[in-house]
Design a protein around this motif. Structure first.
Motif, PDB file in Angstrom:
ATOM      1  N   PHE A  80       0.822  -1.388   0.268  1.00  0.00           N
ATOM      2  CA  PHE A  80       0.032  -0.028  -0.198  1.00  0.00           C
ATOM      3  C   PHE A  80       0.807   1.324  -0.086  1.00  0.00           C
ATOM      4  CE2 PHE A  80       0.955  -1.365   4.238  1.00  0.00           C
ATOM      5  CZ  PHE A  80       1.094  -0.244   4.831  1.00  0.00           C
ATOM      6  N   LEU A  81       1.901   1.065   0.071  1.00  0.00           N
ATOM      7  CA  LEU A  81       3.060   2.321   0.399  1.00  0.00           C
ATOM      8  C   LEU A  81       3.288   3.131  -1.000  1.00  0.00           C
ATOM      9  CD1 LEU A  81       5.156   1.244   3.422  1.00  0.00           C
ATOM     10  CD2 LEU A  81       3.425   2.978   3.373  1.00  0.00           C
ATOM     11  N   PRO A  82       3.753   2.218  -1.987  1.00  0.00           N
ATOM     12  CA  PRO A  82       4.353   3.130  -3.200  1.00  0.00           C
ATOM     13  C   PRO A  82       3.309   4.257  -3.622  1.00  0.00           C
ATOM     14  CG  PRO A  82       4.518   1.054  -3.436  1.00  0.00           C
ATOM     15  CD  PRO A  82       3.856   0.877  -2.233  1.00  0.00           C
ATOM     16  N   PRO A  83       2.037   3.940  -3.683  1.00  0.00           N
ATOM     17  CA  PRO A  83       1.057   5.002  -3.926  1.00  0.00           C
ATOM     18  C   PRO A  83       1.082   6.376  -3.019  1.00  0.00           C
ATOM     19  CG  PRO A  83      -0.244   3.030  -4.084  1.00  0.00           C
ATOM     20  CD  PRO A  83       1.127   2.790  -3.426  1.00  0.00           C
ATOM     21  N   VAL A  84       1.320   6.003  -1.818  1.00  0.00           N
ATOM     22  CA  VAL A  84       1.471   7.099  -0.847  1.00  0.00           C
ATOM     23  C   VAL A  84       2.665   7.871  -1.047  1.00  0.00           C
ATOM     24  CG1 VAL A  84       1.740   7.245   1.759  1.00  0.00           C
ATOM     25  CG2 VAL A  84       0.168   5.598   0.773  1.00  0.00           C
ATOM     26  N   VAL A  85       3.855   7.052  -1.423  1.00  0.00           N
ATOM     27  CA  VAL A  85       5.122   7.628  -1.850  1.00  0.00           C
ATOM     28  C   VAL A  85       4.726   8.806  -2.801  1.00  0.00           C
ATOM     29  CG1 VAL A  85       7.381   7.268  -2.413  1.00  0.00           C
ATOM     30  CG2 VAL A  85       6.225   6.059  -0.402  1.00  0.00           C
ATOM     31  N   VAL A  86       4.187   8.106  -3.890  1.00  0.00           N
ATOM     32  CA  VAL A  86       4.067   9.111  -5.116  1.00  0.00           C
ATOM     33  C   VAL A  86       3.082  10.276  -4.719  1.00  0.00           C
ATOM     34  CG1 VAL A  86       2.879   9.171  -7.431  1.00  0.00           C
ATOM     35  CG2 VAL A  86       4.441   6.978  -6.762  1.00  0.00           C
TER      36      VAL A  86
ATOM     37  N   MET B  31       5.334  12.475  -2.847  1.00  0.00           N
ATOM     38  CA  MET B  31       6.358  13.144  -3.793  1.00  0.00           C
ATOM     39  C   MET B  31       5.671  14.503  -4.628  1.00  0.00           C
ATOM     40  SD  MET B  31       8.383   9.956  -4.990  1.00  0.00           S
ATOM     41  CE  MET B  31       9.632  10.871  -5.825  1.00  0.00           C
ATOM     42  N   LEU B  32       4.571  14.116  -4.870  1.00  0.00           N
ATOM     43  CA  LEU B  32       3.739  15.142  -5.771  1.00  0.00           C
ATOM     44  C   LEU B  32       3.607  16.401  -4.696  1.00  0.00           C
ATOM     45  CD1 LEU B  32       1.519  12.711  -7.758  1.00  0.00           C
ATOM     46  CD2 LEU B  32       3.471  14.346  -8.604  1.00  0.00           C
ATOM     47  N   LEU B  33       3.469  16.147  -3.530  1.00  0.00           N
ATOM     48  CA  LEU B  33       2.949  17.207  -2.502  1.00  0.00           C
ATOM     49  C   LEU B  33       4.237  17.794  -1.966  1.00  0.00           C
ATOM     50  CD1 LEU B  33      -0.225  15.865  -1.335  1.00  0.00           C
ATOM     51  CD2 LEU B  33      -0.056  17.493  -2.822  1.00  0.00           C
ATOM     52  N   LYS B  34       5.438  17.406  -2.358  1.00  0.00           N
ATOM     53  CA  LYS B  34       6.428  17.900  -1.541  1.00  0.00           C
ATOM     54  C   LYS B  34       6.782  19.217  -1.518  1.00  0.00           C
ATOM     55  CE  LYS B  34      11.492  17.491  -2.103  1.00  0.00           C
ATOM     56  NZ  LYS B  34      12.624  17.096  -2.908  1.00  0.00           N
ATOM     57  N   SER B  35       6.218  19.980  -2.211  1.00  0.00           N
ATOM     58  CA  SER B  35       6.567  21.442  -1.950  1.00  0.00           C
ATOM     59  C   SER B  35       5.356  22.060  -0.901  1.00  0.00           C
ATOM     60  CB  SER B  35       5.992  22.269  -3.383  1.00  0.00           C
ATOM     61  OG  SER B  35       4.697  22.031  -3.721  1.00  0.00           O
ATOM     62  N   LYS B  36       4.398  21.453  -0.900  1.00  0.00           N
ATOM     63  CA  LYS B  36       3.519  21.727   0.494  1.00  0.00           C
ATOM     64  C   LYS B  36       3.688  21.028   1.718  1.00  0.00           C
ATOM     65  CE  LYS B  36      -0.142  22.242  -2.880  1.00  0.00           C
ATOM     66  NZ  LYS B  36       0.417  23.226  -3.679  1.00  0.00           N
ATOM     67  N   ILE B  37       4.938  20.241   1.764  1.00  0.00           N
ATOM     68  CA  ILE B  37       5.137  19.597   2.892  1.00  0.00           C
ATOM     69  C   ILE B  37       6.632  20.059   3.793  1.00  0.00           C
ATOM     70  CG2 ILE B  37       5.704  17.484   3.962  1.00  0.00           C
ATOM     71  CD1 ILE B  37       4.164  15.991   1.527  1.00  0.00           C
ATOM     72  N   ASN B  38       6.650  20.109   4.970  1.00  0.00           N
ATOM     73  CA  ASN B  38       7.809  20.446   5.494  1.00  0.00           C
ATOM     74  C   ASN B  38       8.858  19.716   5.174  1.00  0.00           C
ATOM     75  OD1 ASN B  38       9.754  20.000   8.012  1.00  0.00           O
ATOM     76  ND2 ASN B  38       8.633  21.769   8.864  1.00  0.00           N
ATOM     77  N   ILE B  39      10.065  19.977   4.818  1.00  0.00           N
ATOM     78  CA  ILE B  39      11.223  19.315   4.316  1.00  0.00           C
ATOM     79  C   ILE B  39      11.767  18.456   5.152  1.00  0.00           C
ATOM     80  CG2 ILE B  39      13.032  20.977   4.761  1.00  0.00           C
ATOM     81  CD1 ILE B  39      12.432  18.888   1.347  1.00  0.00           C
TER      82      ILE B  39
END
Length: 140
Positions: A75-81, A84-92
């Motif tokens: 179940f983790l690969p879709p979560v990782v994608v 990654m797509l929301l990286k700019s909105k997440i605390n680094i």
């Protein structure tokens, strides 16, 4: 946000989506030739994602138990994608910790399945890599 920065983020998202699509297309092409896992085909050793496709197929058949048996982290690969797509909105720092944790989880599960697991999904058979198979065919 500057126009250049917005373009860079959009370009990064397109790059991620294109990469995922390329992997899926490559997998389908290889599958059509009977190669279910390029890493296992070349080395004879299962990769850390071994069983992932079978897990998703089991889930599509509503068989959650088998899905987890094939790969407990399916179940983790879709979560990782998505992350990654929301990286700019997440605390680094959170992003890096999350990715590191996921990588560690895969390594731990892989080592467990390789060393302790039953050997029916993850295998260590370097004698069955492509080079040895070609040599065996040539000796016939």
């Amino acid at each position: 946000m500057s126009r250049g920065n917005a373009y860079k983020k959009k370009s990064h998202r397109i790059e991620i989506i294109t990469s995922v699509a390329a992997v899926v297309v490559l997998y389908v092409i290889l599958e059509s030739f009977g190669v279910t896992c390029p890493i296992k085909y070349i080395t004879g050793i299962s990769c850390a994602g071994c069983g992932m496709s079978r897990a998703w197929i089991a889930l599509l058949h509503f068989n959650i138990r088998d899905a987890f048996m094939y790969h407990p982290l399916f179940f983790l690969p879709p979560v990782v994608v998505i992350v990654m797509l929301l990286k700019s909105k997440i605390n680094i720092k959170f992003y890096k910790l999350f990715m590191f944790t996921i990588a560690c989880a895969f390594v731990i599960v892989y080592l467990y399945r390789m060393i302790i697991g039953g050997g029916n999904i993850v295998v260590f058979e370097p004698q069955n890599n492509i080079v040895f198979r070609i040599i065996r065919k040539l000796n016939l």
